[in-house]
Motif scaffolding. Structure first.
Motif, PDB file in Angstrom:
ATOM      1  N   GLN A 190      -5.767   3.437 -12.805  1.00  0.00           N
ATOM      2  CA  GLN A 190      -6.425   3.000 -11.578  1.00  0.00           C
ATOM      3  C   GLN A 190      -5.434   2.952 -10.421  1.00  0.00           C
ATOM      4  OE1 GLN A 190      -8.003  -0.978 -11.662  1.00  0.00           O
ATOM      5  NE2 GLN A 190      -9.315  -0.623  -9.913  1.00  0.00           N
ATOM      6  N   HIS A 191      -4.254   2.400 -10.647  1.00  0.00           N
ATOM      7  CA  HIS A 191      -3.239   2.339  -9.592  1.00  0.00           C
ATOM      8  C   HIS A 191      -2.786   3.733  -9.173  1.00  0.00           C
ATOM      9  CE1 HIS A 191      -2.093  -2.010 -10.848  1.00  0.00           C
ATOM     10  NE2 HIS A 191      -3.134  -1.977 -10.056  1.00  0.00           N
ATOM     11  N   GLU A 192      -2.594   4.610 -10.146  1.00  0.00           N
ATOM     12  CA  GLU A 192      -2.150   5.967  -9.833  1.00  0.00           C
ATOM     13  C   GLU A 192      -3.209   6.721  -9.036  1.00  0.00           C
ATOM     14  OE1 GLU A 192      -0.180   9.840 -12.071  1.00  0.00           O
ATOM     15  OE2 GLU A 192      -0.508   7.998 -13.213  1.00  0.00           O
ATOM     16  N   ILE A 193      -4.464   6.546  -9.401  1.00  0.00           N
ATOM     17  CA  ILE A 193      -5.542   7.231  -8.679  1.00  0.00           C
ATOM     18  C   ILE A 193      -5.705   6.645  -7.278  1.00  0.00           C
ATOM     19  CG2 ILE A 193      -8.050   7.570  -8.618  1.00  0.00           C
ATOM     20  CD1 ILE A 193      -7.899   8.187 -11.609  1.00  0.00           C
ATOM     21  N   GLN A 194      -5.556   5.326  -7.150  1.00  0.00           N
ATOM     22  CA  GLN A 194      -5.651   4.714  -5.816  1.00  0.00           C
ATOM     23  C   GLN A 194      -4.555   5.219  -4.884  1.00  0.00           C
ATOM     24  OE1 GLN A 194      -5.661   0.516  -6.755  1.00  0.00           O
ATOM     25  NE2 GLN A 194      -7.892   0.435  -6.800  1.00  0.00           N
ATOM     26  N   ALA A 195      -3.381   5.505  -5.431  1.00  0.00           N
ATOM     27  CA  ALA A 195      -2.259   5.979  -4.621  1.00  0.00           C
ATOM     28  C   ALA A 195      -2.282   7.494  -4.419  1.00  0.00           C
ATOM     29  CB  ALA A 195      -0.937   5.577  -5.280  1.00  0.00           C
ATOM     30  N   LEU A 196      -3.136   8.184  -5.132  1.00  0.00           N
ATOM     31  CA  LEU A 196      -3.169   9.640  -5.119  1.00  0.00           C
ATOM     32  C   LEU A 196      -3.575  10.178  -3.752  1.00  0.00           C
ATOM     33  CD1 LEU A 196      -4.538  11.774  -7.948  1.00  0.00           C
ATOM     34  CD2 LEU A 196      -5.295  12.267  -5.632  1.00  0.00           C
ATOM     35  N   ARG A 197      -2.873  11.196  -3.320  1.00  0.00           N
ATOM     36  CA  ARG A 197      -3.199  11.915  -2.088  1.00  0.00           C
ATOM     37  C   ARG A 197      -3.048  13.402  -2.359  1.00  0.00           C
ATOM     38  NH1 ARG A 197      -4.474   7.482  -1.390  1.00  0.00           N
ATOM     39  NH2 ARG A 197      -4.097   6.086   0.362  1.00  0.00           N
ATOM     40  N   ALA A 198      -3.833  14.197  -1.660  1.00  0.00           N
ATOM     41  CA  ALA A 198      -3.710  15.655  -1.756  1.00  0.00           C
ATOM     42  C   ALA A 198      -3.753  16.217  -0.343  1.00  0.00           C
ATOM     43  CB  ALA A 198      -4.832  16.242  -2.602  1.00  0.00           C
ATOM     44  N   ARG A 199      -2.932  17.224  -0.110  1.00  0.00           N
ATOM     45  CA  ARG A 199      -2.862  17.863   1.207  1.00  0.00           C
ATOM     46  C   ARG A 199      -3.298  19.320   1.093  1.00  0.00           C
ATOM     47  NH1 ARG A 199      -0.470  14.418   4.566  1.00  0.00           N
ATOM     48  NH2 ARG A 199      -0.233  15.826   6.323  1.00  0.00           N
ATOM     49  N   ALA A 200      -3.880  19.798   2.169  1.00  0.00           N
ATOM     50  CA  ALA A 200      -4.220  21.213   2.269  1.00  0.00           C
ATOM     51  C   ALA A 200      -3.870  21.657   3.682  1.00  0.00           C
ATOM     52  CB  ALA A 200      -5.698  21.447   1.980  1.00  0.00           C
ATOM     53  N   ARG A 201      -3.516  22.929   3.777  1.00  0.00           N
ATOM     54  CA  ARG A 201      -3.153  23.500   5.066  1.00  0.00           C
ATOM     55  C   ARG A 201      -3.974  24.770   5.271  1.00  0.00           C
ATOM     56  NH1 ARG A 201       2.351  23.689   7.754  1.00  0.00           N
ATOM     57  NH2 ARG A 201       2.746  22.114   6.179  1.00  0.00           N
ATOM     58  N   SER A 202      -4.450  24.967   6.477  1.00  0.00           N
ATOM     59  CA  SER A 202      -5.182  26.189   6.787  1.00  0.00           C
ATOM     60  C   SER A 202      -4.241  27.381   6.666  1.00  0.00           C
ATOM     61  CB  SER A 202      -5.789  26.117   8.191  1.00  0.00           C
ATOM     62  OG  SER A 202      -4.771  26.008   9.162  1.00  0.00           O
TER      63      SER A 202
END
Length: 136
Positions: free
Chosen positions: A38-50
């Motif tokens: 739960q903590h890992e998923i709450q901190a999870l971020r993903a980036r995308a670039r055009s």
């Protein structure tokens, strides 16, 4: 209460105690894995670039936009084209975040666990809604 011959209906009391302690330890370990996941998923971020770098979007595991960056070339774009590029780039980040969240659950509980299956289903529903022209 005892069975014929004087033994307990639960078998050997010491073996029962060891078995019960083992089950409690396993439950505690699952609880720790769930909390960590739960903590890992709450901190999870993903980036995308055009493709050309005009837009960079970041989302969390739920798909919420957490950061949006536009470079100087974005300013020169037609507003409708820029809006579309922002949406597309955000959707790419959402998809990546969902895949990362499923990977975290798989690592914690296994590919076929109910937690992993529920999360995978949620991510798939979000993707299906995207393809239907809906977002959330």
């Amino acid at each position: 209460m005892s069975t014929p011959g004087g033994s307990s209906p639960w078998g050997d009391a010491d073996a029962f105690k060891v078995s019960l302690e083992d089950q409690v330890a396993q439950a505690q370990a699952r609880a720790v894995r769930a909390r960590d996941m739960q903590h890992e998923i709450q901190a999870l971020r993903a980036r995308a670039r055009s493709r050309n770098g005009e837009v960079e979007a970041e989302t969390d595991a739920s798909g919420a936009l957490t950061d949006l960056r536009l470079n100087d070339r974005a300013i020169d774009m037609h507003p409708q084209a820029l809006a579309q590029l922002i949406l597309e780039t955000t959707m790419q980040a959402r998809k990546s975040a969902g895949e990362k969240a499923v990977a975290v659950a798989t690592e914690a509980f296994g590919e076929n666990s109910s937690a992993t299956s529920m999360l995978r289903h949620e991510v798939e529903q979000r993707e299906a809604a995207r393809h239907d022209g809906l977002t959330y």
